[in-house]
Every structure is written in C-alpha cells, then in structure tokens.
Design an enzyme around this catalytic site. Sequence first.
Site, short mmCIF file in Angstrom:
data_model
loop_
_atom_site.label_atom_id
_atom_site.label_comp_id
_atom_site.label_asym_id
_atom_site.label_seq_id
_atom_site.Cartn_x
_atom_site.Cartn_y
_atom_site.Cartn_z
CD GLU A 33 10.54 -3.31 6.77
OE1 GLU A 33 9.88 -4.36 6.58
OE2 GLU A 33 10.88 -2.55 5.86
N GLY A 54 6.67 -7.64 2.05
CA GLY A 54 7.50 -8.13 3.14
C GLY A 54 8.12 -9.49 2.82
CD1 TRP A 95 -0.03 -1.59 2.99
CD2 TRP A 95 0.62 0.53 3.23
NE1 TRP A 95 0.82 -1.53 4.07
CE2 TRP A 95 1.23 -0.24 4.23
CE3 TRP A 95 0.88 1.90 3.19
CZ2 TRP A 95 2.07 0.31 5.17
CZ3 TRP A 95 1.72 2.45 4.12
CH2 TRP A 95 2.30 1.65 5.09
CG ASN A 96 5.16 1.36 1.16
OD1 ASN A 96 4.96 0.22 0.74
ND2 ASN A 96 6.36 1.86 1.24
CD GLU A 109 13.20 -4.19 -5.71
OE1 GLU A 109 13.72 -3.76 -4.66
OE2 GLU A 109 13.82 -4.34 -6.77
CG LEU A 110 11.59 -9.04 -0.44
CD1 LEU A 110 12.09 -10.38 0.03
CD2 LEU A 110 10.14 -9.11 -0.89
P1 NAD Z 1 2.86 -7.48 2.51
O1 NAD Z 1 3.97 -8.40 2.17
O2 NAD Z 1 1.98 -7.80 3.67
O3 NAD Z 1 1.87 -7.33 1.25
C1 NAD Z 1 2.34 -6.98 -0.03
C2 NAD Z 1 1.37 -7.49 -1.07
O4 NAD Z 1 1.39 -8.91 -1.11
C3 NAD Z 1 -0.08 -7.07 -0.85
O5 NAD Z 1 -0.65 -6.71 -2.09
C4 NAD Z 1 -0.70 -8.37 -0.34
O6 NAD Z 1 -2.09 -8.47 -0.59
C5 NAD Z 1 0.06 -9.40 -1.13
N1 NAD Z 1 0.00 -10.76 -0.58
C6 NAD Z 1 -0.19 -11.12 0.71
N2 NAD Z 1 -0.14 -12.48 0.81
C7 NAD Z 1 0.07 -12.97 -0.43
C8 NAD Z 1 0.22 -14.29 -0.97
N3 NAD Z 1 0.12 -15.38 -0.21
N4 NAD Z 1 0.44 -14.42 -2.30
C9 NAD Z 1 0.54 -13.34 -3.09
N5 NAD Z 1 0.40 -12.06 -2.63
C10 NAD Z 1 0.16 -11.88 -1.32
O7 NAD Z 1 3.54 -6.06 2.67
P2 NAD Z 1 2.90 -4.71 3.26
O8 NAD Z 1 2.76 -4.82 4.72
O9 NAD Z 1 1.72 -4.31 2.45
O10 NAD Z 1 4.10 -3.69 2.89
C11 NAD Z 1 5.17 -3.46 3.71
C12 NAD Z 1 6.39 -4.26 3.29
O11 NAD Z 1 6.76 -3.95 1.96
C13 NAD Z 1 7.58 -3.89 4.15
O12 NAD Z 1 8.34 -5.03 4.48
C14 NAD Z 1 8.38 -2.98 3.22
O13 NAD Z 1 9.74 -2.86 3.53
C15 NAD Z 1 8.16 -3.63 1.91
N6 NAD Z 1 8.47 -2.68 0.82
C16 NAD Z 1 9.59 -2.90 0.03
C17 NAD Z 1 9.92 -1.99 -0.97
C18 NAD Z 1 11.12 -2.18 -1.87
O14 NAD Z 1 11.15 -1.60 -2.96
N7 NAD Z 1 12.13 -2.94 -1.49
C19 NAD Z 1 9.12 -0.87 -1.17
C20 NAD Z 1 8.01 -0.68 -0.35
C21 NAD Z 1 7.70 -1.61 0.62
#
Ligand code: NAD
Length: 487
Positions: free
Chosen positions: A379, A226, A149-150, A247-248
């Site tokens: 994190e 994540g 979402w960010n 990208e995590l």
């Molecule tokens: P998240 O991993 O909970 O969710 C990310 C996406 O994955 C969402 O769209 C979610 O619906 C989807 N998802 C969840 N379970 C899934 C599954 N089993 N199969 C497929 N898709 C699934 O992350 P979040 O809490 O929304 O975002 C925060 C994380 O993102 C933090 O760890 C942050 O560091 C990371 N992030 C990384 C970057 C980068 O470029 N490295 C940029 C922004 C955010």
Amino acid sequence: MQTFQQYIGGAFEDADTTFDSRDPATGAPWAKMPAASEADVDRAVTAAEAAFFSSDWAEMTATQRGKLLMRLADLVAENAQRLAELETRDTGKIIRETSAQIAYVAEYYRYYAGLADKIEGAHLPIDKPDMEVWLRREPVGVVAAIVPWNSQLFLSAVKIAPALAAGCTVVLKASEEAPAPMLEFARIFDQAGFPPGVLNVITGGPQAGAALTSHASVAHVAFTGGPETARHIVRNSAENLASTSLELGGKSPFIVFDDADLESAVNAQVSGIFAATGQSCVAGSRLVIQKGIKAEFLQRLKEKAEAVVIGMPQDMDTEVGPLCTLRQRDHAVRLIEASLQAGARLVTGGVVPEGQGYFFPPTVLDCSDAPTAPCLSNEFFGPVLSVVDFETEAEAVEIANNTAFGLASGVFTQNLTRAHRMIRKIRAGIVWVNTYRAVSPIAPFGGHGLSGHGREGGLQAVLDYTKLKAVWLRTSDDPIPDPFVMR
Ligand code: NAD
C-alpha cells in the site's frame, strides 16, 4: 500556535506534555496537542466505565439515547464547515473533500440515532414446558476506538455512533498525526447533552494506544489503521481478552474490460486513486486493464493526471494537496524506486516537486512486464497507481485476487452476465460495478485478510456493540422436583 485540550469525564484539560502538529502544506508546526500519558488513559477508561454503569446513562431509554445522537448529528452538520477547515489545516486533505465528507458524517449519526430503539432481543421456542426463555441484547461495555488521521471524523462516527446507540461508552484515541479535528469534535459532542464520560477523546502515539487497548476495563477495541499496528492491537487484547474489529489497508483492484464506458471508467479511476491525494484505504490502486484498450486508457489517464490542479489544500480549485506526513512521501519515493528497479515503467509523475510542504504528484506506473514489482503488493497511501494488463476474464480475476488484502474492488463493463460473474469471484468486502468509492451509513464496509475483519456501517454494526444475555424464567408454581436431574 493554537493549543488543543483532551476531553476526559466531561471536562476539557491540558496534558502534562504536548507535541506539535505540523501543517502538511508548509511543514511548519501550527498547533500544540495534549499527549495522553498512561495515567490519562487510565482516567479516561475509568470515566467511561463509571459512565457505563451510571444511572444517567445505563437507565436512559434507548429512545432517549437516539434523541441525543440526533442532536449530535445536527451539531455536526451545523459545525461541518469549521471542522472541515480544521481537518484541511491539520491533515492537508483538500477543502473540497473535507467539507463534503464532514457534512455527510452527520448522516451516520442520524442513521444510528434512528437505530438506537430498534435493537431487539428474541423470544425462543424452548423445548421445555413451563419455561419462558428470551434473549436480551445488552451493550458490551467500554469501547476503545482507535483511528488514523485520514477521514477521522468519518472513521470515528462509524464507531462512536453504533457504540452509543447500543448503550456503550467510548474512549477515542485520535492519531498522533493531525488530531485537531477529533479534539474539536469533543467540544461539539459536549454540547449535545450526553452524561459526562460517555465519550472521552485523547490523543498520543503507540504508548497511549497500547495502554488503552490492553486496559482491563475495555470490552471491545474498534480499530482503523495499518496491518502492522493491528497486530499490536491483537496482542494487546490478549491482556483484557477484548473483542476486536479491524479496518485495515488495501490494494484494491480497479478492473476495466474493453466494453466499458471509457470516459466513466477513466474519471472513476482518477477519483479512485488521486482523490484524498491517494490517502484512502479503498483507493483503487491497481488498475487491471484489458489489453485492447490499454493504450487509449493510459493516454487519457495521463492527460487527466497531468492536468490535476496541485495546490494549497484550502483553495477550492485544488484537486490534489500535500500528503499528511513527510514519512508517507519518503515511503512513496522508496517504493517507486524499488518498483522501477524491478522493471516497472513510469507513465507520469513520480518526482518530488520543489518547494515547501509534503506534495507529491499523481503518478502512474505500468507494471505489466514487472509482475514482482513491490508497488503491486504494498500500500502506498499516496497518489500512485500501478497498472497490469490482461487478455481474458479468468486472468483479470486471477490478478485481482493476487493480493493479501481484500477490502474494495471496482469492475467496469457493460456486459451484465460478466459483471455478475466478477461479483461472485472477486475476493473483497466491497465490489463497485461501474462506479467507485461510494459509501453510505446504510451499507456495511470492511474487508478480510490483511484488510482486517468486522464491518462498519449498516444494521449489523450496531449489533457488534451488543452481547446476548439468555434469560430463563420458570412459569410453574409446582415445587421443583428431583434436584439431581438436569433440566
Ligand atoms: P497506523 O496503523 O500507523 O495508526 C493508526 C492508529 O493506531 C493511530 O491512532 C496510532 O496512534 C495507533 N497506534 C499505533 N501503534 C499502536 C499500538 N501499539 N497500540 C495501539 N494503537 C496504536 O495507521 P496510519 O498510518 O495512521 O493510517 C493509515 C492506515 O490506515 C493505512 O493502512 C490505511 O489503509 C488504513 N485505513 C483503513 C481504513 C478502513 O476503513 N479499512 C480507513 C482508513 C485508513
């Protein structure tokens, strides 16, 4: 309540079920979002696959694809303020940041628009007579793009733009938290004139994500989120053997030597951890500070942190808004409690303010005497900085690299030779020297270890959406000789 629709095969439609999106500044539901079912996911992938092979898209020249992307870039720029207001409403990210960031997102579409007709193959100096051999670069196919979402307009642009420049088609799944900006982006995309199905935008949680990333017709999964979700994605990709780019998260070190320009370093640290209310993958969340300047640095940082204007994200004066979800705030509270128990010292912040919304103040924890405090390795994705001090350069390197992540890093020093040594020794995908949190479409972005793999941005990223085809052409008119000899 406002209602949003999903975008499949060039049509806007309701889903059978909806879920509420909450305004993080009040905690109240404000919009109804379409929850994509597994059947919706399948229709979206089928539409993307049909578009991929359609003559309208497959036979379009690369230059024409570039022109469509350029048109999209203009539309994003024209609608940036509207998209920014929506992102601010749905995610709580402050309007000062969303309006600047989304205006810049247009530049990512422009960069890849320009690259579309510069993706070249190669001619090989083959070791056989009467043979011409060359490599064609072809699009990989249907791309599943999953974003958090960010900064979602930015994180989707670095996937959609190179994928379309290469000739792929895309199904983008927005996060189930705050998907409004992506669903609205679909309306802007629709005006650019791409054939139907080239981009499809849906939303929903893990179930929709799993259906998408394991779908038989998906060739590549471009994921930001994540590390735990990334593990699911990789397992899902065992079904379709799709390639992945991940990208995590991060736990990026922000290293300050005693010869640094202190004012610059303090300001960069403030923006490195408190900008976006700390909800940034590259947040400089570990301050690694040389002992001689620690007291002064922390004093200045504390003053600036306590002077930060916390308020409604829509106000231009606000510097720190709410966190996107209550879950994140609970996570921050728990992690701070555990870190204090492990010996960390609270320098400032740390207390949930009274009132509505998911607000949390800028917080600094000194962990110099608590090397095992969990705040140093986990994190937060919130405005919480953990501090560790050091005496020697070697110690600084050791502390900086003492992480399972490897995304970003910052080094503040006036010593040129030391800066070069640090650049070589830090294990991270990005090193910022005497600056922090700078990005550009021209520079690759990404990490290693728990921060994932693959790079977004830059020339290489567009090649990641292509596959090579080797072509062999025999130039002799003589009959093929002995059929039982390998050529
Ligand atoms: P998240 O991993 O909970 O969710 C990310 C996406 O994955 C969402 O769209 C979610 O619906 C989807 N998802 C969840 N379970 C899934 C599954 N089993 N199969 C497929 N898709 C699934 O992350 P979040 O809490 O929304 O975002 C925060 C994380 O993102 C933090 O760890 C942050 O560091 C990371 N992030 C990384 C970057 C980068 O470029 N490295 C940029 C922004 C955010």
